[in-house]
Design a protein around this motif. Sequence first.
Motif, PDB file in Angstrom:
ATOM      1  N   ASP A 158       0.929  -1.176  -0.062  1.00 14.18           N
ATOM      2  CA  ASP A 158       0.150  -0.018  -0.014  1.00 14.18           C
ATOM      3  C   ASP A 158       0.774   1.378  -0.045  1.00 14.18           C
ATOM      4  N   VAL A 159       2.076   1.250   0.900  1.00 13.94           N
ATOM      5  CA  VAL A 159       2.697   2.530   0.937  1.00 13.94           C
ATOM      6  C   VAL A 159       3.387   2.803  -0.199  1.00 13.94           C
ATOM      7  N   SER A 160       3.878   1.553  -0.944  1.00 10.62           N
ATOM      8  CA  SER A 160       4.839   1.871  -2.051  1.00 10.62           C
ATOM      9  C   SER A 160       3.835   2.356  -3.373  1.00 10.62           C
ATOM     10  N   ARG A 161       2.579   1.953  -3.140  1.00  9.88           N
ATOM     11  CA  ARG A 161       1.599   2.497  -4.507  1.00  9.88           C
ATOM     12  C   ARG A 161       1.392   3.944  -3.937  1.00  9.88           C
ATOM     13  N   LEU A 162       1.232   4.206  -2.762  1.00  7.96           N
ATOM     14  CA  LEU A 162       1.024   5.563  -2.498  1.00  7.96           C
ATOM     15  C   LEU A 162       2.242   6.468  -2.759  1.00  7.96           C
ATOM     16  N   VAL A 163       3.475   5.937  -2.535  1.00  6.93           N
ATOM     17  CA  VAL A 163       4.669   6.858  -2.666  1.00  6.93           C
ATOM     18  C   VAL A 163       4.733   6.879  -4.438  1.00  6.93           C
ATOM     19  N   GLU A 164       4.453   5.863  -5.042  1.00  7.31           N
ATOM     20  CA  GLU A 164       4.502   5.975  -6.688  1.00  7.31           C
ATOM     21  C   GLU A 164       3.587   7.273  -7.062  1.00  7.31           C
ATOM     22  N   ARG A 165       2.479   7.340  -6.136  1.00  4.57           N
ATOM     23  CA  ARG A 165       1.483   8.192  -7.011  1.00  4.57           C
ATOM     24  C   ARG A 165       1.999   9.624  -6.226  1.00  4.57           C
ATOM     25  N   GLY A 166       2.997   9.711  -5.708  1.00  2.00           N
ATOM     26  CA  GLY A 166       3.498  11.231  -5.265  1.00  2.00           C
ATOM     27  C   GLY A 166       3.321  11.319  -3.589  1.00  2.00           C
ATOM     28  N   VAL A 167       3.036  10.349  -2.725  1.00  2.00           N
ATOM     29  CA  VAL A 167       2.750  10.699  -1.466  1.00  2.00           C
ATOM     30  C   VAL A 167       4.173  10.614  -0.853  1.00  2.00           C
ATOM     31  N   ARG A 168       4.493  11.434   0.122  1.00  2.00           N
ATOM     32  CA  ARG A 168       5.832  11.372   0.778  1.00  2.00           C
ATOM     33  C   ARG A 168       6.024  11.184   2.219  1.00  2.00           C
ATOM     34  N   GLU A 169       4.753  11.373   2.853  1.00  2.00           N
ATOM     35  CA  GLU A 169       4.739  11.117   4.276  1.00  2.00           C
ATOM     36  C   GLU A 169       3.535  10.226   4.645  1.00  2.00           C
ATOM     37  N   VAL A 170       3.738   9.144   5.252  1.00  2.00           N
ATOM     38  CA  VAL A 170       2.664   8.413   5.578  1.00  2.00           C
ATOM     39  C   VAL A 170       2.654   8.453   7.206  1.00  2.00           C
ATOM     40  N   THR A 171       1.102   8.157   7.634  1.00  2.00           N
ATOM     41  CA  THR A 171       1.054   7.840   9.059  1.00  2.00           C
ATOM     42  C   THR A 171      -0.018   6.564   9.237  1.00  2.00           C
ATOM     43  N   LEU A 172       1.038   5.649   9.902  1.00  2.00           N
ATOM     44  CA  LEU A 172       0.327   4.404  10.022  1.00  2.00           C
ATOM     45  C   LEU A 172      -0.607   4.478  11.101  1.00  2.00           C
ATOM     46  N   LEU A 173      -1.812   3.829  10.917  1.00  2.00           N
ATOM     47  CA  LEU A 173      -3.174   4.094  11.886  1.00  2.00           C
ATOM     48  C   LEU A 173      -3.664   2.922  12.494  1.00  2.00           C
TER      49      LEU A 173
END
Length: 429
Positions: A158-173
Amino acid sequence: MNDADHEMLAERFAEVGFLPDCSLDDADIAVLITCAVRQNAEQKVFGKFRELTEWKRGRPGRAIAMTGCMAVEHGSSLLRKLPDLDYLFDVRDCDGFFARLQSIYASDLGGRLPMPASDRLLAFVSVMGGCNEMCTYCIVPFVRGRETSRPVTEIVDDVSRLVERGVREVTLLGQNVNSYCDPGTGAGLPELLAAVDSVPGLWRLRFLTSHPRNAVPALFEAMRDLPTVCEQLHLPVQAGDDGLLRRMRRLYTVDEYLAKIGAARATVPGLALTTDIIVGFCGESEAEFLGTERLLSDVRYDTVHLQAYSVRPGTAAARRPDDVPLEEKKRRLNHLLDLQRRIALERNQALVGRVAEVLIEGTTEDGRPFGRTRQGKIAILPAGSAVAGELRTGTVAGATAWQLDLRAVAPGAGQEGSGSARASRPEAA
Ligand code: SAM
Ligand code: SF4
């Protein structure tokens, strides 16, 4: 959690051929993602629902759906109470909802739509659902069920996919994210953080919300050692008196909590600490309240989320008298808000002259770039010094209780060279 649910639902809508997040004027379906944690959150939902009823009547074919914690708490009684509500579903099990949409809108569907180009830099990723604690005031275990963790591999994907789409900061919930446990391997939160930290292109990683019981040295060491993991720990204490904590069933004492904070601060340099406090819980005496005041003065948090106790039907505390009058709850709340405002101001002013790294999220109305530091503090930069999506370091030139003003801005560590945040950390501000 609602933001994470929103992101998951947006993906599911795109999968069945809907355009998520279009303007309300153009939309055929509005989905209300609800919160039940306090009564006023529920009142807001009913207010929003009234607005949506007007919207629905504005054009034939519009529909309203409701999900989230209120949908579970009140169940089908909502459909009776709100005749304009068309769909009610449990966000943990939404296949039936989407199957129904597909059967109704089939002729319009051309298959999966691409998600709109993401302008998001920040994303929430739910790593576990539910909560096994039974704090006496809290409705979460009743509406979100027992803890279930997702596998590390799925979360990393999931995080890899988000980063590919431009996300740079992730908060795990998770409601109790530090009791995370991979269902196959038994890996805990420190191992999960390490796995996500290694996703190329991710600059920053945070996690929410931690129960003090499960905040262990290995977690603090992971925060110290993993380059993307930000120096910010949200550790809700709820109250600063052992009797109150017992009645809340928090299962730690004030001293045990303080020992955890001490260990976290000793391990992670420049750590920002935030917490949640409930005032006016059943039977809260003046002496017990003063214990909470003392705790705030002693710990000196960066941010405190203060709430007045709100009775949640069905919880253990709902069987006790809600005997702190509303006026007194408000007085205690305002008293602690004032105290915390002074503490936050002093803590932020102590950062003047230090260097901070900011991930730029946008521009203020008067044209100055703003974002958050690794410690989660809002920082404003000089006009024209950066654009959204950039990492910048700067010197703190001024501070209020709520934000830092930065000067002498340079590219942040994460953007130099490799484009990852694996360069040295800026001095913690
Ligand atoms: N799991 C976290 C923890 O252990 O503290 C907190 C998650 S809870 C959904 C978020 C916050 O809502 C809590 O920390 C608490 O301060 C507040 N909260 C929960 N139930 C409440 C109630 N009945 N009245 C007032 N505040 C409440
Ligand atoms: Fe609610 Fe948090 Fe307690 Fe779970 S740990 S019952 S979510 S306050």
